[in-house]
Design an enzyme around this catalytic site. Structure first.
Site, PDB file in Angstrom:
ATOM      1  N   HIS A  17      68.104  63.285  94.291  1.00 40.87           N
ATOM      2  CA  HIS A  17      68.151  64.750  94.351  1.00 40.87           C
ATOM      3  C   HIS A  17      69.548  65.245  93.985  1.00 40.87           C
ATOM      4  CE1 HIS A  17      64.911  63.487  97.135  1.00 40.87           C
ATOM      5  NE2 HIS A  17      64.291  64.563  96.654  1.00 40.87           N
ATOM      6  N   HIS A  50      73.141  68.028 100.710  1.00 39.83           N
ATOM      7  CA  HIS A  50      72.506  69.324 100.403  1.00 39.83           C
ATOM      8  C   HIS A  50      73.058  70.486 101.229  1.00 39.83           C
ATOM      9  CE1 HIS A  50      69.647  67.605  97.692  1.00 39.83           C
ATOM     10  NE2 HIS A  50      69.065  66.867  98.612  1.00 39.83           N
TER      11      HIS A  50
HETATM   12 ZN   LIG Z   1      67.562  62.390  97.930  1.00 40.88          ZN
END
Ligand SMILES: [Zn+2]
Ligand SMILES: [Zn+2]
Length: 387
Positions: free
Chosen positions: A168, A129
């Protein structure tokens, strides 16, 4: 069909710790290593356990701005505040431990690209991320983006492919290479309508020369094994064969598991064995076995351990034991007690089938098929793959 495998791990990774109330528990990494040890993976003649080493600051600059690096250094000294809007708190020493994790991924890249091993797994890596100038979603520096840049610079590879299995969306990694055809990024994740970071839709396909080299496969909540494997099989192997990467990278997050507390997918360990096993085979088929695995999400400690140990058994062509070894269960229960979870250790290495209502199953599968159709329409023409 096996190859030499390096597992990159250090107890130092356990310092990547956001505090007792944070869902990312570093002990999961240690428990994964202990499970690998107790089922004999670490004694396999093809396996070496390798210590990471701290990457240099200029290696962080491969994917991060000097200002952001300075900011992390500052936060690392004070140990106060947040890197984002509240998910990623600062802690003392965060700069050093993350440098070690990034260094572990670079080491994995060196071992593979110098031919010392064919496969490498950095258990603590996969911090997908973090973007150039921002930490996010429990990720301080993006070791995947740093590693890809590092491989491009040092080994002059022209085609690098990363498949990200975390629940994610791999937003940080996507951002880093959004306009480059030399890096093909694929992310299978829970639809951003329902889950952090709220991106990763089918229409995000890259820009400029990179158009068609960013692939997003957003899956509806409760996507189950059969539908997940369908989506993977329809899209990933044809893309690997068409793109012909010189190295195959994988973010191995297992927070798509049906018991994961942060997400809503319905995947079982058996599916991880199948898809990661297929990735390994593709690496042998297309890129001389060059296969670099990063860790990733997973917020049930036992799932992380069982999934990654099973994945390595599959890659090494070792039988996956039916049951977790008794001594490992004790380790698990001790840690679980210490952190106040008091969970029982699972006896089975695998999972039972997840029961989902047939009507719902049909509806989800239809949605997944629709996503697959859309992804193919948007991506396959660029690669000359027939729809
Ligand atoms: Zn994740
Ligand atoms: Zn192999």
């Amino acid at each position: 069909m096996t190859g030499k495998l390096a597992i990159i791990y250090s107890d130092d990774y356990l310092k990547y710790y956001f505090g007792p109330d944070h869902p990312l528990r570093p002990q999961r990494l240690w428990l994964a290593l202990k499970l690998m040890e107790s089922i004999g993976i670490l004694n396999d003649p093809n396996v070496t356990l390798v210590e990471p080493q701290f990457c240099k600051e200029e290696e962080l600059e491969l994917a991060h701005s000097p200002e952001y690096i300075e900011m992390v250094k500052y936060f690392s000294k004070t140990g106060e505040g947040y890197l984002d809007y509240g998910d990623t708190p600062a802690f003392p020493g965060m700069f050093e431990v993350t440098r070690n994790i990034v260094g572990g991924s670079l080491k994995a890249a060196d071992l593979i690209n110098t031919g010392k091993v064919q496969h490498a797994f950095n258990i603590g890596g996969g911090l997908h991320h973090a973007t150039r100038s921002r930490g996010s979603g429990f990720c301080v520096f993006n070791d995947i983006a740093c590693t890809i840049r590092y491989i491009q610079r040092k080994y002059h590879l022209k085609r690098i492919m990363i498949v990200d299995f975390d629940c994610h969306h791999a937003d940080g990694t996507q951002d880093a290479f959004y306009s480059e055809p030399s890096v093909l990024t694929v992310s299978l994740h829970e639809d951003g309508t329902y889950l952090f970071p709220g991106s990763g839709f089918v229409f995000e396909t890259g820009e400029g020369e990179g158009k068609g080299y960013c692939v997003n496969i957003p899956l509806p909540p409760h996507t189950f094994d059969e539908a997940y494997i369908y989506a993977f099989n329809e899209i990933v192997p044809p893309l690997v064969r068409a793109y012909q990467p010189e190295i195959l990278l994988q973010q191995s997050g297992v927070d798509t598991h049906y018991t994961d507390p942060l997400t809503s997918e319905a995947i079982t360990i058996n599916t991880y064995v199948k898809v990661f096993g297929k990735m390994h085979k593709l690496a042998h088929e297309i890129c001389d076995g060059k296969y670099l695995m990063f860790g990733g999400g997973g917020y049930q400690m036992d799932v992380v351990a069982r999934a990654w140990a099973s994945m390595l058994c599959e890659i090494l062509n070792l039988p996956i034991p039916k049951e977790t070894p008794e001594p490992w269960r004790e380790l698990y229960e001790n840690i679980s007690r210490k952190i106040g979870l008091n969970a029982h250790a699972p006896i089975s290495m695998g999972d039972l089938e997840v029961m989902i209502d047939e009507r719902m199953k049909k509806k989800i599968f239809e949605e997944v098929k629709q996503v697959v159709r859309e992804v193919k329409e948007r991506i396959f023409p660029t690669h000359g793959i027939e729809l």
